[in-house]
Design a protein around this motif. Structure first.
Motif, PDB file in Angstrom:
ATOM      1  N   GLN A   1       0.827  -1.205   0.000  1.00  0.00           N
ATOM      2  CA  GLN A   1       0.000   0.000   0.000  1.00  0.00           C
ATOM      3  C   GLN A   1       0.865   1.261   0.000  1.00  0.00           C
ATOM      4  N   MET A   2       1.945   1.230   0.760  1.00  0.00           N
ATOM      5  CA  MET A   2       2.845   2.386   0.779  1.00  0.00           C
ATOM      6  C   MET A   2       3.509   2.588  -0.565  1.00  0.00           C
ATOM      7  N   LEU A   3       3.950   1.506  -1.171  1.00  0.00           N
ATOM      8  CA  LEU A   3       4.575   1.621  -2.488  1.00  0.00           C
ATOM      9  C   LEU A   3       3.584   2.135  -3.521  1.00  0.00           C
ATOM     10  N   ALA A   4       2.337   1.645  -3.458  1.00  0.00           N
ATOM     11  CA  ALA A   4       1.327   2.075  -4.427  1.00  0.00           C
ATOM     12  C   ALA A   4       1.063   3.568  -4.324  1.00  0.00           C
ATOM     13  N   GLY A   5       0.899   4.065  -3.105  1.00  0.00           N
ATOM     14  CA  GLY A   5       0.553   5.470  -2.944  1.00  0.00           C
ATOM     15  C   GLY A   5       1.721   6.412  -3.059  1.00  0.00           C
ATOM     16  N   LYS A   6       2.864   6.022  -2.507  1.00  0.00           N
ATOM     17  CA  LYS A   6       3.982   6.952  -2.360  1.00  0.00           C
ATOM     18  C   LYS A   6       5.046   6.807  -3.441  1.00  0.00           C
ATOM     19  N   PHE A   7       5.089   5.666  -4.123  1.00  0.00           N
ATOM     20  CA  PHE A   7       6.087   5.500  -5.179  1.00  0.00           C
ATOM     21  C   PHE A   7       5.454   5.271  -6.545  1.00  0.00           C
ATOM     22  N   TRP A   8       4.597   4.244  -6.654  1.00  0.00           N
ATOM     23  CA  TRP A   8       3.995   3.974  -7.963  1.00  0.00           C
ATOM     24  C   TRP A   8       3.075   5.110  -8.398  1.00  0.00           C
ATOM     25  N   GLY A   9       2.377   5.736  -7.463  1.00  0.00           N
ATOM     26  CA  GLY A   9       1.530   6.877  -7.828  1.00  0.00           C
ATOM     27  C   GLY A   9       2.328   7.977  -8.499  1.00  0.00           C
TER      28      GLY A   9
END
Length: 238
Positions: free
Chosen positions: A101-109
């Motif tokens: 979830q952190m990667l999705a919001g903070k990096f992949w986004g």
């Protein structure tokens, strides 16, 4: 350079620092789109903005949703990503779901924002990512947060070269007094902020207005790119 009639897209604009930035940009005459996953939260946020913003509901961390969402927004002048779903826990205890979830919001986004929105950002425009103090002052339970923030800053610096002359910068806030802290009882919250202020060289805890003013600097100064702007009251030094 000002924001009058510029189209500013804020991913994560339904709450906290993103919502504060949206209000400040609207007050400066910008045309603002706030984006997030929940249309209900976006509508609620837009009410606090007197329904002056446009809304875009999509999952910014999804490679399937992002391309059509950005293309439907029309030309963009400045794009800002503030969205984050952070979990603080020891490395041996944090769930892989929380990490994803952190990667999705903070990096992949941010990655997808640059990939799919970058080509439609107008000349003189910018992308601004939000990282955070944990990349510089990590503590127990912050390993993944620190890594994601640091990785995001590395991405931005490389993109500033690769996407030039499109400017790409990062704003790194410290503790900011937003409704995100409302889970604490009021007395505890006030004590926390007072303690934070006493520990900082600035002797002050920031507000969304302080963050917005810093973001405007990155957005409008055409001589700034590949830069990390720290808005933390000296938190890296405390």
């Amino acid at each position: 350079m000002d924001l009058e009639n510029k189209h500013v897209v804020i991913v994560g604009g339904s709450s906290g620092m993103g919502l504060g930035l949206a209000k400040a940009a609207l007050d400066r005459g910008a045309n603002v789109t706030i984006a997030g996953r929940s249309q209900e939260r976006l509508d609620k946020a837009n009410k606090t903005l007197d329904n002056r913003a446009r809304t875009a509901s999509f999952d910014a961390g999804s490679a399937d949703a992002a391309p059509s969402a950005y293309s439907s927004m029309g030309p963009i002048d400045h794009l800002v990503t503030t969205a984050a779903a952070l979990t603080y826990a020891p490395i041996g205890e944090i769930s892989l779901e929380a990490v994803e979830q952190m990667l999705a919001g903070k990096f992949w986004g941010p990655f997808f924002a640059a990939r799919f929105a970058g080509p439609i950002i107008r000349e003189g425009g910018s992308i601004t990512f939000f990282s955070g103090l944990a990349a510089y002052r990590p503590g127990p339970g912050t390993a993944v947060v620190a890594a994601v923030n640091a990785g995001l800053e590395g991405l931005a610096k490389a993109l500033a070269v690769e996407l030039a002359p499109l400017r790409v910068n990062v704003l790194s806030p410290g503790v900011v007094e937003t409704p995100g802290w409302d889970f604490m009882p009021e007395a505890d919250r006030r004590a926390f902020f007072d303690g934070q202020a006493k520990s900082l060289p600035a002797r002050y805890v920031g507000t969304p207005v302080d963050v917005a003013e810093a973001a405007f600097c990155l957005m409008t100064n055409r001589y700034v790119t590949g830069t990390v702007l720290h808005v933390d009251g000296g938190g890296r030094l405390a």
